[in-house]
Enzyme design. Structure first.
Site, PDB file in Angstrom:
ATOM      1  N   GLU A 138       0.827  -1.206   0.000  1.00 23.72           N
ATOM      2  CA  GLU A 138       0.000   0.000   0.000  1.00 23.72           C
ATOM      3  C   GLU A 138       0.863   1.258   0.000  1.00 23.72           C
ATOM      4  O   GLU A 138       0.540   2.245  -0.661  1.00 23.72           O
ATOM      5  CB  GLU A 138      -0.930   0.017   1.216  1.00 23.72           C
ATOM      6  CG  GLU A 138      -2.073  -0.987   1.144  1.00 23.72           C
ATOM      7  CD  GLU A 138      -1.624  -2.400   1.435  1.00 23.72           C
ATOM      8  OE1 GLU A 138      -0.520  -2.564   1.991  1.00 23.72           O
ATOM      9  OE2 GLU A 138      -2.361  -3.338   1.109  1.00 23.72           O
ATOM     10  N   HIS A 208     -12.083  -6.000   7.813  1.00 27.05           N
ATOM     11  CA  HIS A 208     -12.764  -5.856   6.530  1.00 27.05           C
ATOM     12  C   HIS A 208     -14.005  -4.981   6.695  1.00 27.05           C
ATOM     13  O   HIS A 208     -14.950  -5.095   5.943  1.00 27.05           O
ATOM     14  CB  HIS A 208     -13.167  -7.228   5.958  1.00 27.05           C
ATOM     15  CG  HIS A 208     -12.003  -8.120   5.666  1.00 27.05           C
ATOM     16  ND1 HIS A 208     -11.382  -8.868   6.639  1.00 27.05           N
ATOM     17  CD2 HIS A 208     -11.331  -8.388   4.519  1.00 27.05           C
ATOM     18  CE1 HIS A 208     -10.376  -9.554   6.111  1.00 27.05           C
ATOM     19  NE2 HIS A 208     -10.320  -9.276   4.826  1.00 27.05           N
TER      20      HIS A 208
END
Lengths: 405, 392
Positions: A138, A208
């Site tokens: 990322e 999530h």
């Protein structure tokens, strides 16, 4: 509910297990509370709940044409096509790639279509030089995107889950947000847009389900956006990508498939940093963004059913930074009461900022303390999610407190 | 064969590998400035060589004066390049439009590109002519015109950015590259790993240039890594790698030129690890005698001095006279002092620059804050020393 479930199983359902919200009872593991199977209990009492029953989505061409907000945006007469939010986002990226030669789309797994299918078909249509996979990093994705943007090119980066954005936080906060200012305008990272799925999905747990918008809302130089619907997502994403500031674009993942509208097929934008009044009202202002809007819609329906004569004004903030305080202040000056709701934890969440700003602007007008209905101050739990979420019922109770203070 | 290692052959030997032979250090000149292999004699003109050497002397003179200026409290902060002046060779080997991403000790590159002494001083004094508009600490230079990205303090962040910019250059098809400078300490950051890996997998024309000067503030390289320097990592990412003598201008020049050719023609990254020694303190906030002996520094300076080596080479070629140094250094000092005095006299940037360019346009909350602060400054002009700032 159990019998229905058994029947479904014994029929030997050959379809791939992709349960929809509508087929109640199949998703036993889901912790979502707003499924229509709970209809007759208190305080729901038969009210159709959730995204699939929302009146806010423009499911028909007639609904699009009727909408005064879409008319104001000049969209009510456009040709439309039925799209869910994922398809609308895909469409926005297609338009960008088709009209901006410098645009590229990249991130983990985007080439085959993405884990949420938001980039389906783009690599085939525009080639692997423009729509490509990156290694699993990322911080690399964000830095790479900044570099591209610093060349004046359009970088649309995907972070696979907002829960994983934190390795990129340094690049976003220290570099992208400050790129223009620190260089005296010699350089900028305005061409960077970072899209990332966020928020609760019913079974996501700690990693999530997060809604980390508050971390980014504290950074001068960034724009932070979160759409509530397909029409909004496409228009806001097109604005975000074209905006000359770096944008973090949060996409509530539960809406990817469940939110369906007739979306204008052409190229259109929805203005950033402008809040939208979804429903006018006189007695209390209710503010939210993203998937929370549907919980607020239901809470308001319950309030207006139980308090005849009371009306709630529902506002979708849409852009969280810089946000449209003016619209909220104007509304609170009319109603005298404010309830803010978001999935992110309450302490230091965005509602705290809005509450502080509005109490400063509307102090003498306020009739009751500002209510914040938020996620609990715990890591987003799995089996306890129904208690964690600022669901319609908890919001209903908060609005009630505000009205009866 | 497994998709993850297509060229690996099976073995029946249970053996762990932690290193191969240390990667050799490419040198063109010996410590006296004599070219070791005539085949590697630098192919540059007298003018080019002299210009490079003059820049090395100018850099040295500017560093001495600005370091002193900080000590006297006239600027807040400074970083010198003592012992690392040979870096200029890398800038000389590039196309002027190749985009530079630096860390913080690349003033030599800026000088070689044509950044003026006035521009250096203006930034260090945060005055109204600073391209950065006084927003950052001294030495955080940046100039779009000279294709040098603005320096930022967080280390290694520029590494994946350089890869991304290079990808953009490849898409532009302009046969340019980016060069990304960083130290051996910054190479421990995650961004180093991310940037090199992305550059290799995505085919980015970027030269990664590691200035391995032996220290990251007080941390010597033995405490920074255990492998064979930074060069060995390049091989781990599948990147063409070379280690060079970072005090040898011509080794740097040749390696950078060759690296550029690979990057631009084959659209892939190259890693150069330039071995050198940080004669400087880390910055004006550091006194390195706290962690290394003065003798160590003096010995290095005497034994391997990039400026001396270059001068000897020029004298061997008959391109430089003994005594020319003193003249150049004196004139450089004079020019630096003039630019210094001029920069010190200028006002700070107008106050509205505090609020501009946070966003591309001024958002409502900044408009409010600006109005508030302007009113406050008007109310207490002496407290805020408003006269130091240029008028809007």
């Amino acid at each position: 509910m159990l019998r229905h479930c058994v029947l479904a199983l014994t029929r030997g359902n050959m379809r791939r297990a992709r349960p929809s919200v509508v087929s109640a009872g199949v998703r036993r593991y889901s912790t979502a509370t707003d499924s229509s199977s709970n209809n007759n209990i208190e305080p729901i009492r038969g009210l159709p709940m959730g995204v699939s029953n929302s009146q806010l989505l423009h499911r028909t061409v007639a609904a699009v044409q009727r909408s005064s907000n879409l008319k104001t945006l000049g969209l009510s007469e456009h040709e439309t096509q039925k799209m869910n939010m994922c398809q609308a986002i895909n469409d926005a990226m297609r338009i960008v790639l088709a009209t901006d030669e410098t645009a590229v789309v990249f991130g983990e797994d985007v080439a085959f279509g993405g884990v949420f299918r938001c980039t389906v078909g783009l690599a085939d249509e525009f080639g692997r030089e423009r729509v490509f996979n990156t290694p699993l990093t990322e911080q690399g994705i964000a830095g790479f995107g900044i570099g591209l943007a610093s060349m004046g090119q359009t970088a649309v980066a995907e972070i696979q889950f907002a829960d994983y954005v934190f390795p990129a936080f340094d690049q976003i906060v220290n570099e992208a947000a400050k790129f223009r200012y620190r260089s005296g305008g010699e350089f900028n990272a305005g061409g960077l847009t970072i899209r990332t799925p966020c928020s609760a999905v019913g079974h996501g747990g700690h990693y999530h389900s997060q809604s980390p918008e508050a971390f980014f809302a504290h950074v001068p130089g960034l724009r932070v956006v979160m759409p509530r619907s397909p029409i909004q997502a496409k228009g806001l994403l097109l604005s975000a990508i074209r905006d000359q500031n770096p944008v973090v674009f949060f996409e509530p993942k539960i809406l990817y498939r469940s939110a369906v509208e007739q979306v204008p097929v052409g190229d259109y934008t929805i203005p950033l940093s402008q809040a939208e009044i979804l429903k006018p009202g006189d007695n209390v202002t209710v503010v939210g963004y993203g998937a929370q809007i549907y919980a607020l819609e239901n809470a308001i329906q319950m309030i207006e059913r139980d308090f005849p004569g009371a009306s709630c004004e529902l506002i979708d903030l849409q852009t969280i930074l810089p946000y449209d305080a003016e619209t909220v202040a104007r509304s609170v000056n009319k109603t005298g009461r404010l309830v803010v709701a978001h999935e992110a934890p309450r302490t230091q969440g965005f509602a705290a900022e809005l509450a502080a700003e509005i109490q400063e602007r509307c102090f003498l007008r306020l009739e009751s303390p500002i209510e914040r209905v938020c996620g609990l101050f715990v890591p987003h739990p799995l089996v306890f999610e129904r208690f964690y979420m600022p669901c319609a019922v908890r919001t209903y109770e908060a609005i009630k407190r505000s009205l009866t203070f | 064969m497994f998709p993850g290692a297509l060229n690996s052959e099976y073995s029946h030997e249970l053996k762990f590998v932690s290193s191969v032979e240390s990667i050799q250090t490419y040198q063109v000149m010996d410590s006296n400035g004599s070219v070791l292999d005539p085949a590697h004699e630098p192919q540059v003109s007298k003018e080019e060589a002299k210009a490079m050497y003059r820049n090395m002397l100018t850099l040295n003179a500017m560093d001495q004066i600005l370091y002193e200026a900080q000590r006297q409290g006239r600027i807040s902060f400074y970083m010198t390049s003592f012992g690392e002046e040979a870096l200029i060779g890398s800038a000389a080997a590039l196309n002027p439009k190749d985009l530079v991403f630096g860390q913080y000790r690349e003033a030599g590159v800026l000088l070689q590109r044509g950044f003026t002494l006035e521009q250096f001083m203006n930034q260090c004094f945060s005055n109204e002519r600073d391209l950065g508009k006084g927003r950052q600490m001294p030495i955080h230079y940046g100039t779009k015109e000279l294709c040098f990205q603005t320096i930022s303090s967080p280390l290694a962040t520029q590494i994946p950015q350089a890869a991304g910019a290079a990808y953009g250059m490849r898409r532009d098809g302009n046969k340019l590259c980016t060069i990304c400078y960083f130290g051996e300490g910054a190479a421990s950051e995650g961004d180093f790993h991310a940037g090199l890996n992305m550059a290799a997998t995505l085919g980015c024309p970027v030269i990664f240039y590691c200035r391995n000067n032996g220290y990251a503030i007080s941390t010597p390289s033995i405490e920074q890594y255990r492998g064979d320097g930074i060069a060995s990592r390049g091989i781990g990412y599948g990147i063409d790698t070379i280690r060079v003598d970072g005090n040898d201008v011509w080794a740097i020049y040749a390696a950078t030129k060759a690296a550029r050719k690979i990057a631009v023609e084959q659209n892939k990254p190259v890693l150069i690890e330039a071995m050198t020694y940080r004669v400087s303190h880390h910055s004006t906030s550091d006194d390195s005698s706290a962690y290394r002996s003065k003798k160590e520094v003096e010995d290095w300076s005497k034994r391997d001095n990039p400026i001396s080596r270059m001068r000897n080479w020029m004298e061997n070629k008959g391109w430089w006279m003994k005594g020319e140094d003193a003249e150049i250094t004196k004139s450089a000092k004079t020019r630096v002092l003039e630019a210094f005095a001029a920069a010190e006299r200028l006002k700070k940037p107008a106050i509205h620059h505090l609020f501009d360019e946070v966003y591309a346009e001024l958002p409502p909350e900044l408009q409010r804050e600006k109005a508030d602060i302007e009113a406050l400054a008007r109310k207490y002009p002496d407290y805020y020393q408003v006269n130091e700032f240029a008028r809007s």
